[in-house]
Design an enzyme around this catalytic site. Structure first.
Site, PDB file in Angstrom:
ATOM      1  N   SER A 222      21.789  12.288 -20.537  1.00 21.51           N
ATOM      2  CA  SER A 222      21.256  12.008 -21.792  1.00 21.51           C
ATOM      3  C   SER A 222      22.259  12.524 -22.931  1.00 21.51           C
ATOM      4  CB  SER A 222      20.191  13.008 -21.911  1.00 21.51           C
ATOM      5  OG  SER A 222      20.582  14.336 -21.618  1.00 21.51           O
TER       6      SER A 222
ATOM      7  N   THR B 232      19.574  16.035 -25.477  1.00 19.01           N
ATOM      8  CA  THR B 232      20.697  16.406 -26.497  1.00 19.01           C
ATOM      9  C   THR B 232      21.472  17.514 -26.226  1.00 19.01           C
ATOM     10  OG1 THR B 232      18.712  15.871 -28.149  1.00 19.01           O
ATOM     11  CG2 THR B 232      20.846  17.040 -28.954  1.00 19.01           C
TER      12      THR B 232
ATOM     13  N   THR C  48      23.609  13.099 -28.629  1.00 18.66           N
ATOM     14  CA  THR C  48      22.897  12.338 -27.826  1.00 18.66           C
ATOM     15  C   THR C  48      22.809  10.845 -27.661  1.00 18.66           C
ATOM     16  OG1 THR C  48      20.333  12.617 -27.278  1.00 18.66           O
ATOM     17  CG2 THR C  48      21.046  12.121 -29.525  1.00 18.66           C
TER      18      THR C  48
ATOM     19  N   ARG D  72      15.737   3.003 -33.330  1.00 19.06           N
ATOM     20  CA  ARG D  72      15.315   4.347 -33.440  1.00 19.06           C
ATOM     21  C   ARG D  72      16.410   5.442 -33.598  1.00 19.06           C
ATOM     22  NH1 ARG D  72      15.707   9.310 -30.268  1.00 19.06           N
ATOM     23  NH2 ARG D  72      13.720  10.289 -30.700  1.00 19.06           N
TER      24      ARG D  72
ATOM     25  N   THR E  90      16.212  20.637 -29.500  1.00 17.87           N
ATOM     26  CA  THR E  90      16.460  19.706 -28.236  1.00 17.87           C
ATOM     27  C   THR E  90      14.964  19.158 -27.919  1.00 17.87           C
ATOM     28  OG1 THR E  90      17.401  19.130 -26.092  1.00 17.87           O
ATOM     29  CG2 THR E  90      16.582  21.448 -26.442  1.00 17.87           C
ATOM     30  N   GLY E  91      14.528  18.203 -27.472  1.00 17.00           N
ATOM     31  CA  GLY E  91      13.281  17.559 -27.002  1.00 17.00           C
ATOM     32  C   GLY E  91      12.958  16.430 -27.687  1.00 17.00           C
TER      33      GLY E  91
ATOM     34  N   GLY F 257      12.523  14.177 -30.008  1.00 15.57           N
ATOM     35  CA  GLY F 257      13.117  14.090 -31.704  1.00 15.57           C
ATOM     36  C   GLY F 257      12.106  13.665 -32.577  1.00 15.57           C
TER      37      GLY F 257
END
Length: 340
Positions: free
Chosen positions: A66, A200, A218, A228, A251-252, A254
């Site tokens: 990732s 990330t 990321t 995007r 993180t997660g 976004g």
């Protein structure tokens, strides 16, 4: 209280977060990133150097697929990168988004600070800037990313990030377009991102004198719509550093998290004297009100070297693992926090 778990012992949050400087904290159990950043500090490098090299290590290692090249292909099968780095002394930020064909995204972000008066460069133009700065053009596609892309096409392009389009994006591949008559469906707020494709590395480094730097890198959400950009390269969203207060990194998911500038918000809570763990938790609960099922976590550290983390509890994601390096630990140590 939230309990932290080091590899060997269970210690209450207050003890694990006993203040000492310098401190390096990063998202996920990305150990080599933590070790690399810590080594830079030990060898006398700056906080910015430590962030750049630590996140750059994840770009080389392709952390969890990732970060860096060869992961998270977009809808057209291409891998693109986002990164930022922030200097908490000067408040300067360098960031790149939708960077194509250049592997060292955070290195390019650092050059934005050093050689331009800008903050964020994007897309093809960011790649041209990178080449001017001496970075080589390299293919970011690998067999792995090609097979991820092929597999997704075979599954009728599921999941994807379209809504309210024809043909029905939940059943078939595009190209999609606006329907003649729009009937808006309630958006599903549950995250398609999950602990399996978390996305990330975020890092905060606080030096011996309390100087703060932060950064992220990321390759974004897998199967994203080309163009995007998520939270990672956005100052205050992906990360934030302020040497008068502290630093944070997120993180997660976004797309949801960037709407709340969680890293900026966490630093502001710490400026008001809020404990880093509590600052992180407050940020997560703020997002929960609008998106209870979002996937995400945040790390926080203040200028005394106290640190914490928090995450949103959803099925399959009940704990968040992160790395901490400090003089109180014999080596960079994985810690765990229970999600709220």
């Amino acid at each position: 209280t939230v309990a932290f778990l080091s590899l060997a012992v269970l210690t209450p949050a207050g003890a694990a977060s006993a203040a000492a400087l310098p401190v390096v904290i990063n998202t996920w159990a990305f150990r080599t990133a933590a070790e690399t950043a810590w080594r830079v500090l030990e060898l006398g490098g700056s906080e910015l150097d430590a962030v750049e090299r630590g996140c750059g290590q994840c770009e080389i290692d392709q952390c969890d697929g990732s970060v860096g090249y060869g992961g998270s292909p977009d809808e057209s099968g291409e891998t693109t990168l986002d990164a930022m780095i922030m200097d908490g002394n000067t408040m300067e930020v360098g960031a790149v988004a939708d960077l194509r064909r250049v592997k060292n995204a955070i290195g390019v972000a650092r050059k934005v600070i050093e050689y331009t008066k800008h903050t964020l460069l994007v897309g093809e133009s960011a790649s041209l800037f990178a080449v001017r700065m001496g970075f080589p053009y390299e293919d970011l596609t690998t067999q792995k990313s090609l097979s991820l892309f092929a597999e997704w096409l075979n599954q009728s392009c599921q999941p994807n990030y379209w809504k309210n389009v024809v043909p029905d994006s939940s059943k078939s591949c595009g190209p999609y377009k606006r329907p003649e008559e729009v009937t808006y469906k309630e958006e599903q707020t549950s995250s398609q991102r999950s602990v399996l494709n978390h996305d990330t590395i975020g890092m905060v480094v606080i030096g011996v004198s309390g100087t703060v730097a932060s950064g992220t890198s990321t390759n974004g959400a897998i199967h994203k719509i080309p163009g995007r950009v998520g939270d990672s390269p956005i100052p205050g969203a992906g990360s934030y550093a302020d040497s008068t207060a502290g630093g944070a990194a997120a993180t997660g998911d976004g797309d949801i998290m960037m709407r709340f500038l969680p890293s900026y918000q966490a630093v502001e809570y710490m400026r008001m004297g809020t404990d880093p763990t509590v600052a992180c938790q407050k940020v997560i609960s703020r997002i929960q009100k609008y998106a209870p099922k979002f996937f995400g976590a945040i790390i926080c550290a203040n200028t005394t070297g106290s640190y914490g983390a928090a995450c949103n509890k959803i099925p399959g994601f009940t704990q968040f693992h992160f790395m901490v390096s400090s003089p109180l630990l014999s080596r960079p140590t994985e810690q765990v926090v229970d999600c709220i």
